[in-house]
Scaffold this active site. Structure first.
Site, PDB file in Angstrom:
ATOM      1  N   SER A 131     -27.698 -71.452 -46.492  1.00 47.59           N
ATOM      2  CA  SER A 131     -28.942 -72.022 -45.973  1.00 47.59           C
ATOM      3  C   SER A 131     -29.043 -73.443 -46.507  1.00 47.59           C
ATOM      4  CB  SER A 131     -30.139 -71.203 -46.457  1.00 47.59           C
ATOM      5  OG  SER A 131     -31.313 -72.004 -46.431  1.00 47.59           O
ATOM      6  N   HIS A 147     -26.883 -70.954 -41.728  1.00 43.23           N
ATOM      7  CA  HIS A 147     -28.207 -70.333 -41.579  1.00 43.23           C
ATOM      8  C   HIS A 147     -29.234 -71.470 -41.556  1.00 43.23           C
ATOM      9  CE1 HIS A 147     -31.288 -67.171 -42.268  1.00 43.23           C
ATOM     10  NE2 HIS A 147     -31.876 -68.070 -43.044  1.00 43.23           N
ATOM     11  N   HIS A 167     -33.022 -69.016 -38.070  1.00 44.80           N
ATOM     12  CA  HIS A 167     -34.031 -68.145 -38.679  1.00 44.80           C
ATOM     13  C   HIS A 167     -35.393 -68.712 -38.299  1.00 44.80           C
ATOM     14  CE1 HIS A 167     -35.823 -66.239 -42.571  1.00 44.80           C
ATOM     15  NE2 HIS A 167     -36.309 -65.706 -41.472  1.00 44.80           N
ATOM     16  N   MET A 198     -38.916 -68.847 -38.423  1.00 52.82           N
ATOM     17  CA  MET A 198     -40.142 -68.464 -39.146  1.00 52.82           C
ATOM     18  C   MET A 198     -41.314 -69.152 -38.465  1.00 52.82           C
ATOM     19  SD  MET A 198     -38.508 -68.601 -42.944  1.00 52.82           S
ATOM     20  CE  MET A 198     -37.185 -69.679 -42.438  1.00 52.82           C
ATOM     21  N   ASP A 203     -31.506 -62.349 -47.022  1.00 56.02           N
ATOM     22  CA  ASP A 203     -31.888 -63.755 -47.194  1.00 56.02           C
ATOM     23  C   ASP A 203     -32.981 -63.894 -48.238  1.00 56.02           C
ATOM     24  OD1 ASP A 203     -32.417 -66.467 -46.796  1.00 56.02           O
ATOM     25  OD2 ASP A 203     -33.491 -66.162 -44.907  1.00 56.02           O
TER      26      ASP A 203
HETATM   27  C1  DX5 Z   1     -36.763 -68.718 -47.135  1.00 55.55           C
HETATM   28  C2  DX5 Z   1     -35.557 -68.986 -46.255  1.00 55.55           C
HETATM   29  C3  DX5 Z   1     -34.263 -68.728 -46.941  1.00 55.55           C
HETATM   30  C4  DX5 Z   1     -34.120 -69.442 -48.252  1.00 55.55           C
HETATM   31  C5  DX5 Z   1     -32.789 -69.281 -48.895  1.00 55.55           C
HETATM   32  O1  DX5 Z   1     -37.911 -68.801 -46.385  1.00 55.55           O
HETATM   33  O2  DX5 Z   1     -35.602 -68.188 -45.129  1.00 55.55           O
HETATM   34  O3  DX5 Z   1     -33.196 -68.963 -46.042  1.00 55.55           O
HETATM   35  O4  DX5 Z   1     -34.384 -70.788 -48.131  1.00 55.55           O
HETATM   36  O5  DX5 Z   1     -32.774 -70.011 -50.077  1.00 55.55           O
HETATM   37  P1  DX5 Z   1     -32.544 -69.325 -51.494  1.00 55.55           P
HETATM   38  O6  DX5 Z   1     -31.181 -68.701 -51.426  1.00 55.55           O
HETATM   39  O7  DX5 Z   1     -32.612 -70.453 -52.438  1.00 55.55           O
HETATM   40  O8  DX5 Z   1     -33.619 -68.310 -51.682  1.00 55.55           O
HETATM   41 ZN    ZN Z   2     -33.761 -68.054 -43.942  1.00 58.68          ZN
END
Ligand code: DX5
Ligand code: ZN
Length: 217
Positions: free
Chosen positions: A9, A34, A68, A70, A173
């Site tokens: 990510s 991602h 992803h 959100m 994730d």
């Molecule tokens: C959180 C995101 C993740 C996250 C991953 O809302 O969907 O993809 O940023 O980052 P780490 O691995 O640092 O939790």
């Molecule tokens: Zn994510």
């Protein structure tokens, strides 16, 4: 079960040099990218949307883009993301009003269908629709920010899904890195998202290799 993939990510990377940061991940051994889209409504943060993805695509034509989403009203961005070159469209079940209709729309636009579950959402919510998904994304932090602590109690969801759906892609994730990968692998996840543990490392390739080694063995 399905083959294991590591998807960094880039949420906490230097987004002013997005293409360079993505290339660095690919050269470090990433299997896919991602890409975290946030709308300031479904989560209390903002990132980027399809116009950025569209600019990124020609710079790396063969890389799998895992979106992803959100966002509220996830049905709104399906065509634009497909047109921008996205490969996987993961919406959140908490934001979706008509699951079958959205899954159909995503599939018809040529993307793989992903459904995401926030930590408080039970896996039973999606069971009636299990045939419609290519990927189930189990969040192991509250979505919105990188660098949070991994929630190990989410592994029961992963175990349940792996036991009942041996061929399903199960993605995890949030807070995944060298210190937490073993329980993730043990539970049966095969798509591994990792943000700060990779992008914040002095040698990302070493971290990716370590994660891969853990899920493949
Ligand atoms: C959180 C995101 C993740 C996250 C991953 O809302 O969907 O993809 O940023 O980052 P780490 O691995 O640092 O939790
Ligand atoms: Zn994510």
């Amino acid at each position: 079960h399905p083959c294991c993939k590591i998807g960094p990510s880039i949420l906490c990377a230097d987004l002013s040099c997005l293409a360079d940061e993505c290339r660095k991940m690919i050269h470090s051994g990433a299997d896919y990218l991602h890409l975290d889209v946030m709308d300031g409504h479904f989560v209390p943060n903002l990132t980027f949307g399809h116009p950025i993805v569209k600019c990124l695509r020609p710079k790396m034509p063969d890389i799998y883009f895992d979106m992803h989403m959100m966002v509220q009203n996830p049905e709104k961005w399906v065509e634009s993301m497909a047109d921008a070159g996205a490969n996987q469209y993961t919406f959140h079940v908490e934001a979706c009003e008509d699951i079958p209709a959205l899954c159909r729309k995503i599939q018809e636009s040529g993307m793989r269908v992903g459904v995401g579950l926030k930590p408080g959402t039970p896996v039973e919510t999606i069971l009636p629709y299990s045939d419609l998904f290519d990927v189930v994304l189990i969040m192991t932090v509250e979505p919105g920010f990188g660098g949070q602590s991994f929630m190990e109690d989410m592994m029961s969801k992963v175990q349940y899904l792996r036991t009942n759906f041996p061929y399903l892609d199960i993605e995890v994730d949030g807070g995944v890195g060298p210190n937490t990968i073993d329980v993730v692998a043990e539970a049966g996840a095969n798509m591994i998202v990792s943000g700060t543990a990779i992008t914040g490392a002095s040698d990302p390739s070493q971290v990716i290799a370590l994660l891969r080694n853990s899920v493949e063995n």
